[in-house]
Write a protein that holds these residues in place. Structure first.
Motif, PDB file in Angstrom:
ATOM      1  N   ARG A  37       0.621  -1.207  -0.042  1.00 27.22           N
ATOM      2  CA  ARG A  37       0.027  -0.179   0.252  1.00 27.22           C
ATOM      3  C   ARG A  37       0.640   1.402  -0.249  1.00 27.22           C
ATOM      4  O   ARG A  37       2.122   1.178   0.158  1.00 27.22           O
ATOM      5  CB  ARG A  37      -1.035  -0.001   1.556  1.00 27.22           C
ATOM      6  CG  ARG A  37      -0.343   0.079   2.438  1.00 27.22           C
ATOM      7  CD  ARG A  37      -1.042   0.089   3.690  1.00 27.22           C
ATOM      8  NE  ARG A  37      -0.691   0.222   5.607  1.00 27.22           N
ATOM      9  CZ  ARG A  37      -1.288  -0.306   6.162  1.00 27.22           C
ATOM     10  NH1 ARG A  37      -2.330  -0.037   6.427  1.00 27.22           N
ATOM     11  NH2 ARG A  37      -1.013   0.190   7.078  1.00 27.22           N
ATOM     12  N   ALA A  39       0.450   5.156   0.332  1.00 29.61           N
ATOM     13  CA  ALA A  39       0.107   6.398   1.123  1.00 29.61           C
ATOM     14  C   ALA A  39       0.136   7.680   1.182  1.00 29.61           C
ATOM     15  O   ALA A  39       1.493   7.994   0.629  1.00 29.61           O
ATOM     16  CB  ALA A  39      -0.813   6.605   2.888  1.00 29.61           C
ATOM     17  N   GLN A  88      -5.578   5.377   9.286  1.00 27.45           N
ATOM     18  CA  GLN A  88      -3.806   5.352   8.740  1.00 27.45           C
ATOM     19  C   GLN A  88      -3.884   3.891   7.827  1.00 27.45           C
ATOM     20  O   GLN A  88      -3.283   3.956   7.160  1.00 27.45           O
ATOM     21  CB  GLN A  88      -3.009   4.960   9.629  1.00 27.45           C
ATOM     22  CG  GLN A  88      -3.603   5.980  11.531  1.00 27.45           C
ATOM     23  CD  GLN A  88      -4.361   4.966  12.477  1.00 27.45           C
ATOM     24  OE1 GLN A  88      -5.074   4.844  12.314  1.00 27.45           O
ATOM     25  NE2 GLN A  88      -3.616   5.071  13.651  1.00 27.45           N
ATOM     26  N   ASP A  89      -4.726   3.609   7.754  1.00 24.17           N
ATOM     27  CA  ASP A  89      -5.202   2.366   5.810  1.00 24.17           C
ATOM     28  C   ASP A  89      -5.008   3.008   5.312  1.00 24.17           C
ATOM     29  O   ASP A  89      -5.414   2.234   4.243  1.00 24.17           O
ATOM     30  CB  ASP A  89      -6.236   1.203   7.160  1.00 24.17           C
ATOM     31  CG  ASP A  89      -5.996   0.148   7.957  1.00 24.17           C
ATOM     32  OD1 ASP A  89      -6.579  -0.037   8.990  1.00 24.17           O
ATOM     33  OD2 ASP A  89      -4.255  -0.334   8.824  1.00 24.17           O
ATOM     34  N   SER A  90      -5.364   3.886   4.881  1.00 28.45           N
ATOM     35  CA  SER A  90      -6.007   4.860   4.079  1.00 28.45           C
ATOM     36  C   SER A  90      -4.892   4.120   3.104  1.00 28.45           C
ATOM     37  O   SER A  90      -4.085   4.824   3.709  1.00 28.45           O
ATOM     38  CB  SER A  90      -6.713   6.051   4.322  1.00 28.45           C
ATOM     39  OG  SER A  90      -7.097   6.162   4.957  1.00 28.45           O
ATOM     40  N   ALA A  91      -5.326   4.021   2.007  1.00 29.05           N
ATOM     41  CA  ALA A  91      -3.846   4.498   0.734  1.00 29.05           C
ATOM     42  C   ALA A  91      -4.243   3.287  -0.143  1.00 29.05           C
ATOM     43  O   ALA A  91      -5.415   2.726  -0.648  1.00 29.05           O
ATOM     44  CB  ALA A  91      -2.828   3.467   1.039  1.00 29.05           C
ATOM     45  N   THR A 121     -10.213   4.000   1.639  1.00 25.85           N
ATOM     46  CA  THR A 121     -10.317   5.408   2.064  1.00 25.85           C
ATOM     47  C   THR A 121     -11.173   4.849   3.666  1.00 25.85           C
ATOM     48  O   THR A 121     -12.551   4.437   3.046  1.00 25.85           O
ATOM     49  CB  THR A 121     -10.886   6.377   1.508  1.00 25.85           C
ATOM     50  OG1 THR A 121     -10.657   6.497   0.533  1.00 25.85           O
ATOM     51  CG2 THR A 121     -11.185   7.852   2.860  1.00 25.85           C
TER      52      THR A 121
END
Length: 124
Positions: A37, A39, A88-91, A121
């Motif tokens: 991933r 970001a 924080q996992d958004s990527a 997102t």
């Protein structure tokens, strides 16, 4: 091999989402598969990987216990089940294939083929 990722979208914190990657153009079992991933403003990072026969999996510490990688050699696809998602996992999530002799690797340089990415997102 060509890789096509899908399934990204918008999810609330604490929610779940499953993304998939379909392979075509070569014998799928030849490849070690992984998810990475990226970001905004950050380097691409390893998320999870699975060996050719799905016997070995490995995860980044940040997702261990929350994400699960799966592999179906009959369907030529891998999945990533993501639970308890955090902002924080958004990527953009990329699937990748490694044709080398390694059982499994987390180094992005070891992967020869990459999908186009699917955006995840996590936001309220």
């Amino acid at each position: 091999v060509q890789l096509q990722a899908s399934g990204g979208g918008l999810v609330q914190p604490g929610g779940s989402l499953t993304i998939s990657c379909e392979a075509s153009g070569d014998t799928f079992e030849r490849y070690v598969m992984a998810w990475f991933r990226e970001a905004p403003g950050k380097d691409r990072e390893f998320v999870a990987g699975v060996s050719r026969n799905a016997g070995v999996t490995t995860y980044a510490d940040s997702v261990k216990g929350r994400f699960r990688i799966s592999r179906d050699n009959d369907k030529n696809e891998i999945g990533l089940q993501m639970t308890r998602l955090r902002t924080q996992d958004s990527a953009v999530y990329y699937c990748a294939a490694d044709s080398g002799a390694r059982i499994l690797t987390s180094r992005s340089d070891d992967y020869d083929y990459w999908g186009q990415g699917t955006l995840v997102t996590v936001s309220s």
